[in-house]
Write an enzyme that holds these catalytic residues in place. Structure first.
Site, short mmCIF file in Angstrom:
data_model
loop_
_atom_site.label_atom_id
_atom_site.label_comp_id
_atom_site.label_asym_id
_atom_site.label_seq_id
_atom_site.Cartn_x
_atom_site.Cartn_y
_atom_site.Cartn_z
N THR A 13 0.81 -1.21 0.00
CA THR A 13 0.00 0.00 0.00
C THR A 13 0.85 1.26 0.00
OG1 THR A 13 -1.83 -1.10 1.14
CG2 THR A 13 -1.73 1.29 1.33
N SER A 60 -1.14 -9.60 -0.78
CA SER A 60 -2.11 -10.69 -0.69
C SER A 60 -1.86 -11.75 -1.77
CB SER A 60 -3.54 -10.15 -0.82
OG SER A 60 -3.72 -9.48 -2.06
N THR A 90 0.92 -4.81 3.99
CA THR A 90 0.61 -5.17 5.38
C THR A 90 -0.09 -6.52 5.51
OG1 THR A 90 -1.50 -3.96 5.31
CG2 THR A 90 0.44 -2.75 6.06
N ASP A 91 -0.82 -6.96 4.47
CA ASP A 91 -1.64 -8.16 4.63
C ASP A 91 -0.81 -9.39 4.99
OD1 ASP A 91 -3.96 -6.80 4.20
OD2 ASP A 91 -4.18 -7.38 2.10
N THR A 272 -3.10 -22.38 19.11
CA THR A 272 -4.39 -21.92 19.60
C THR A 272 -4.99 -20.86 18.68
OG1 THR A 272 -5.55 -20.82 21.42
CG2 THR A 272 -3.24 -20.23 21.11
N CYS A 274 -6.63 -18.49 19.93
CA CYS A 274 -6.63 -17.28 20.76
C CYS A 274 -5.45 -16.39 20.38
CB CYS A 274 -6.55 -17.62 22.23
SG CYS A 274 -7.91 -18.66 22.82
#
Length: 337
Positions: A13, A60, A90-91, A272, A274
């Site tokens: 970007t 991406s 950034t992706d 995980t 999380c």
């Protein structure tokens, strides 16, 4: 002598421009960088050179062998510069930072990835501050790691993950402290940095089909898992389970497919779902099932670090036992043991 930094523009970007199809990478972005630095009158910046990759990548669309290409580009210029700034989308920035940390183990110079959420040619872009500070960090500080610098925080690359799609503070490292905070002063947590070791460069050719990722969800079908692990070329699986590493062990067909894949030579790494915390495989009976069938507990690896580490280890053409041993030991500070 004035210290030297190489800026590598790979796409993303920060260097994009509008088109009829939306933002696309722009050619000649180095001219905008030079204009920025001249406008700011930055006498205290290190000397810098810019390389613009011939094939610019919307991150991406990045592929595993793009990591090999980027690592080769870094190593071709390694002896000529004191630090490196890689401009990247950034992706998948955390994926690239993680893989480069494994390819460049024992490195003795900073490699700092940065970019922006708004293109640098736009009025409100966060790109200029990210770029300027990244260049200063790469040139003036002893940071022997692959890092991400974004929104005034310096993060270990293989501990980082993108946490916001629109906020300027897009990245964080949930299970490891920031390596540095940048405000009026630049504060580097030197005690957290990796110790210098003998550097090595390992940049193999990757099989893009070698590693798959699957996340458990309520009611997940064994057929979905089977389709993934039996796909041609798959040699590793990152399994994202609940909480402390718990699979749906009441789903006997699902566990049977996992067990068969493990005994058939697929290396399975359990992490995980999380954002914060670690796998404690066996704290609950459900997790103990994975121990029994040979699934490797992934500690507090991020998805990005788990995926790239498994890819990297499999690319070394070592035995399955060697790959599994490598997964439980930190290669570049990517996990807590």
């Amino acid at each position: 002598m004035k210290r030297r930094v190489l800026i590598i523009y790979s796409g993303g970007t920060i260097g994009m421009q509008p088109s009829e199809q939306g933002y696309v990478p722009m050619k000649g972005f180095h001219k905008l960088i030079n204009k920025l630095f001249r406008a700011r009158g930055l006498q205290h910046l290190p000397h810098y050179d810019i390389i613009e990759c011939q094939q610019l990548i919307d991150s991406s669309n990045i592929l595993p062998n793009d990591w090999t290409r980027l690592s080769h580009l870094l190593m071709q210029n390694w002896d000529e510069y004191d630090g490196f700034v890689l401009l990247h989308g950034t992706d998948t920035m955390a994926y690239t930072a993680s893989m480069l940390s494994f390819m460049l183990q024992g490195m003795n110079k900073p490699v700092i990835l940065t970019g922006s959420q708004i293109p640098m040619m736009e009025a409100r872009s966060d790109g200029p501050e990210n770029l300027i500070t990244a260049v200063m960090l790469a040139g003036h500080y002893n940071i022997p790691e692959v890092c991400i610098f974004f929104a005034n925080r310096l993060l270990r690359g293989n501990r980082s993950t993108k946490v916001k799609s629109a906020g300027f503070d897009a990245f964080d490292s949930p299970n490891f402290p920031w390596l540095g905070s940048i405000g009026i002063n630049i504060e580097i947590q030197s005690q957290l940095l990796l110790k210098k070791r003998a550097p090595s460069h390992l940049a193999p050719t990757f099989n893009p089909d070698a590693v798959a990722v699957i996340q458990t969800f309520p009611g997940i079908s064994a057929e979905i898992l089977k389709a993934v692990v039996e796909r041609p070329g798959v040699r590793g699986l990152v399994l994202q389970t609940y909480g402390a590493g718990n699979p749906p062990d009441a789903n006997k067909d699902f566990i049977e497919v996992l067990a068969h894949a493990s005994t058939s030579g697929v290396t399975i790494l359990n992490i995980t779902q999380c954002a914060y915390g670690s796998v404690s495989q066996g704290a609950y009976a459900t997790g103990a099932t994975l121990n029994r069938i040979g699934v490797i507990a992934g500690a507090d690896l991020t998805l990005e670090a788990a995926f790239t580490k498994l890819h990297f280890l499999l690319s070394q053409n070592e035995s399955i036992d060697a790959v599994r041993q490598g997964l439980i030991l930190p290669l570049a500070g990517e996990m807590t043991v």
